[in-house]
Design a protein around this motif. Structure first.
Motif, short mmCIF file in Angstrom:
data_model
loop_
_atom_site.label_atom_id
_atom_site.label_comp_id
_atom_site.label_asym_id
_atom_site.label_seq_id
_atom_site.Cartn_x
_atom_site.Cartn_y
_atom_site.Cartn_z
N ASP A 273 0.86 -1.18 0.00
CA ASP A 273 0.00 0.00 0.00
C ASP A 273 0.90 1.23 0.00
O ASP A 273 2.13 1.11 0.18
CB ASP A 273 -0.91 -0.01 1.24
CG ASP A 273 -2.16 0.86 1.06
OD1 ASP A 273 -2.24 1.60 0.05
OD2 ASP A 273 -3.05 0.81 1.93
N ASN A 274 0.32 2.38 -0.21
CA ASN A 274 1.09 3.62 -0.14
C ASN A 274 0.13 4.77 0.06
O ASN A 274 -1.08 4.64 -0.17
CB ASN A 274 1.92 3.82 -1.42
CG ASN A 274 1.03 4.03 -2.63
OD1 ASN A 274 0.52 5.12 -2.86
ND2 ASN A 274 0.79 2.96 -3.40
N LEU A 275 0.69 5.88 0.48
CA LEU A 275 -0.12 7.09 0.67
C LEU A 275 0.75 8.29 0.34
O LEU A 275 1.91 8.36 0.77
CB LEU A 275 -0.58 7.15 2.13
CG LEU A 275 -1.49 8.31 2.53
CD1 LEU A 275 -2.84 8.23 1.80
CD2 LEU A 275 -1.74 8.30 4.05
N TYR A 276 0.19 9.20 -0.45
CA TYR A 276 0.92 10.44 -0.73
C TYR A 276 0.91 11.33 0.50
O TYR A 276 -0.16 11.58 1.07
CB TYR A 276 0.29 11.19 -1.91
CG TYR A 276 0.82 10.74 -3.25
CD1 TYR A 276 2.11 11.09 -3.64
CD2 TYR A 276 0.03 9.99 -4.13
CE1 TYR A 276 2.60 10.68 -4.87
CE2 TYR A 276 0.52 9.59 -5.36
CZ TYR A 276 1.82 9.93 -5.72
OH TYR A 276 2.31 9.54 -6.94
N LEU A 277 2.07 11.79 0.91
CA LEU A 277 2.16 12.75 2.01
C LEU A 277 2.15 14.17 1.42
O LEU A 277 1.66 15.10 2.01
CB LEU A 277 3.42 12.53 2.82
CG LEU A 277 3.58 11.12 3.44
CD1 LEU A 277 4.88 11.01 4.20
CD2 LEU A 277 2.39 10.80 4.34
N ARG A 278 2.74 14.26 0.25
CA ARG A 278 2.75 15.53 -0.46
C ARG A 278 2.69 15.20 -1.94
O ARG A 278 3.40 14.34 -2.42
CB ARG A 278 4.05 16.27 -0.14
CG ARG A 278 4.11 17.65 -0.73
CD ARG A 278 5.06 18.52 0.02
NE ARG A 278 6.43 18.31 -0.44
CZ ARG A 278 7.51 18.70 0.24
NH1 ARG A 278 7.38 19.26 1.43
NH2 ARG A 278 8.70 18.53 -0.24
N GLN A 279 1.82 15.92 -2.68
CA GLN A 279 1.62 15.57 -4.08
C GLN A 279 1.62 16.80 -4.96
O GLN A 279 1.10 17.82 -4.52
CB GLN A 279 0.29 14.84 -4.24
CG GLN A 279 0.24 13.94 -5.41
CD GLN A 279 -1.05 13.11 -5.44
OE1 GLN A 279 -1.88 13.20 -4.56
NE2 GLN A 279 -1.19 12.28 -6.45
#
Ligand code: AMP
Length: 279
Positions: A273-279
Motif C-alpha cells: 500500500d502507499n499514501l501520498y504525504l505531499r503531491q
C-alpha cells in the motif's frame, strides 16, 4: 462483450476498431477482479473501446507457491465484466510465452528499490508482459492503479523509453470501508486477517498526521514503527518514504512529491500500500 483467448483474435478485433477510427483503452489485470479493477474499467470508458486483459503472468512472480496459489476466477471475472467493457483478452500461457522469450527489461534504480529489492526480477516480468500487451493490443490509453505506485511509475518510464504511442493513466486506490486497499490477495485472508490488514492503512494515516504537523521523516518513521509493532499478526517488510522518482528519502531533501510505501505480511499473504504525504 467479446472474449478472445488468442493474440491473433484480439489483434484482428482491435485493428477492425482502429480502422473505424475508434480509440482503444486497455486495462491490464491478473483477474480475480474487484472494485479496484472496475474503477480502472470505468476510467477507460472515455475510450470508444475498452479492453480488459486477464493473465496471471508467471514471469512476475518470484515465488512458485505464490504463483500457484494466486486466485484464478475467469468465469466470475467474465460475469463481473459483462456490460462494463467491450473486449476481454484472456490468453493462455503458450499464446503469450510459447516462443520462450529471453529478453528482459531492466528498469535500473527505479526497478531495484522497494518492491524490486524484495522481489528481484519482479519488474522484469511486469515490463515484459506489459510491453507484449501494448504491442498486441496497440491501445491509445492504458490504465494502472496507483496502489502499485512503483509499477505505475515504471510503466510510464517504459512508455517513454520505448516510445510507445500510449498515454498512461494512473487511477486512485480503491479501499474497503476499513481503509484496506482492495487486492485480489485479500481473498486469501481470514476475517481476522482482514481486520489486521486494515491496520496497514491506519498506520499510513498516522504517518501522514505526523508529517502534516511538521514532523521529520525520521520521526514519521518512528511513529509508524511504534504503531505497527503493537499489532499482532502484522509483519512489516519495508516502510519507506520516497520522492516522485521513488528515490528513498531520509529527509525531505527538496522532494516535490513524497509518498510513504509499505509492504507487509498478514497470514503469510504479502500486501502493499502507499499514501501520498505531499503531491
Ligand atoms: P492486478 O490484477 O493486481 O495485477 O491489478 C491490475 C491493475 O489493477 C493494476 O494496475 C493495479 O494497480 C490495479 N489495482 C489493483 N488493486 C487496486 C485498487 N485497490 N485500486 C485501484 N487500482 C487497483
Amino acid at each position: 462483450m467479446q472474449l478472445f483467448d488468442s493474440t491473433e483474435g484480439i489483434r484482428s478485433a482491435v485493428l477492425e476498431n482502429k480502422k473505424q477510427g475508434k480509440t482503444i483503452g486497455l486495462v491490464p489485470t491478473m483477474g480475480a477482479l474487484h472494485e479496484g479493477h472496475l474503477s480502472l474499467v470505468r476510467a477507460a470508458r472515455t475510450c470508444d473501446v475498452v479492453i480488459v486483459s486477464i493473465f496471471v503472468n508467471p514471469r512476475q512472480f518470484t515465488n512458485e507457491r505464490d504463483l500457484k496459489e494466486y486466485p484464478r476466477k475467469l468465469d466470475g471475472d467474465l460475469a463481473i465484466l459483462k456490460g462494463k467493457c467491450d473486449l476481454v483478452f484472456a490468453p493462455g500461457i503458450n499464446d503469450i510465452y510459447g516462443n520462450s522469450p529471453v529478453s528482459s527489461l531492466d528498469f535500473g534504480d527505479l526497478g531495484s528499490r522497494l518492491e524490486g529489492e524484495f522481489r528481484p526480477g519482479h519488474f522484469n516480468g511486469v515490463g515484459l508482459i506489459v510491453a507484449k500487451l501494448f504491442n498486441i493490443i496497440l491501445p491509445d490509453y492504458a490504465y494502472f492503479g496507483l496502489k502499485d505506485l512503483q509499477q505505475y511509475l515504471l510503466i510510464k518510464q517504459l512508455v517513454k523509453d520505448l516510445s510507445f504511442p500510449i498515454k498512461i493513466i494512473g487511477c486512485t486506490t480503491i479501499r474497503e470501508e476499513s481503509g484496506l486497499a482492495m487486492s485480489s490477495r485479500n481473498l486469501k485472508l481470514s476475517e481476522k486477517g482482514i481486520a489486521v490488514a486494515s491496520k496497514i492503512f491506519e498506520g499510513l494515516n498516522i504517518v501522514k498526521e505526523g508529517f502534516d504537523s511538521g514532523e521529520s521523516i525520521d520521526n514519521c518513521r518512528k511513529r509508524a514503527a511504534k504503531y505497527y509493532e503493537r499489532i499482532n499478526g502484522l509483519e512489516i517488510e519495508y516502510l519507506e518514504f520516497a520522492s516522485e522518482d521513488l528515490t528513498i528519502l531520509n529527509d525531505l531533501n527538496g522532494a516535490k512529491e513524497i509518498s510513504v510505501c509499505i509492504a507487509a505480511y498478514v497470514e503469510g499473504v504479502r500486501l502493499i500500500d502507499n499514501l501520498y504525504l505531499r503531491q
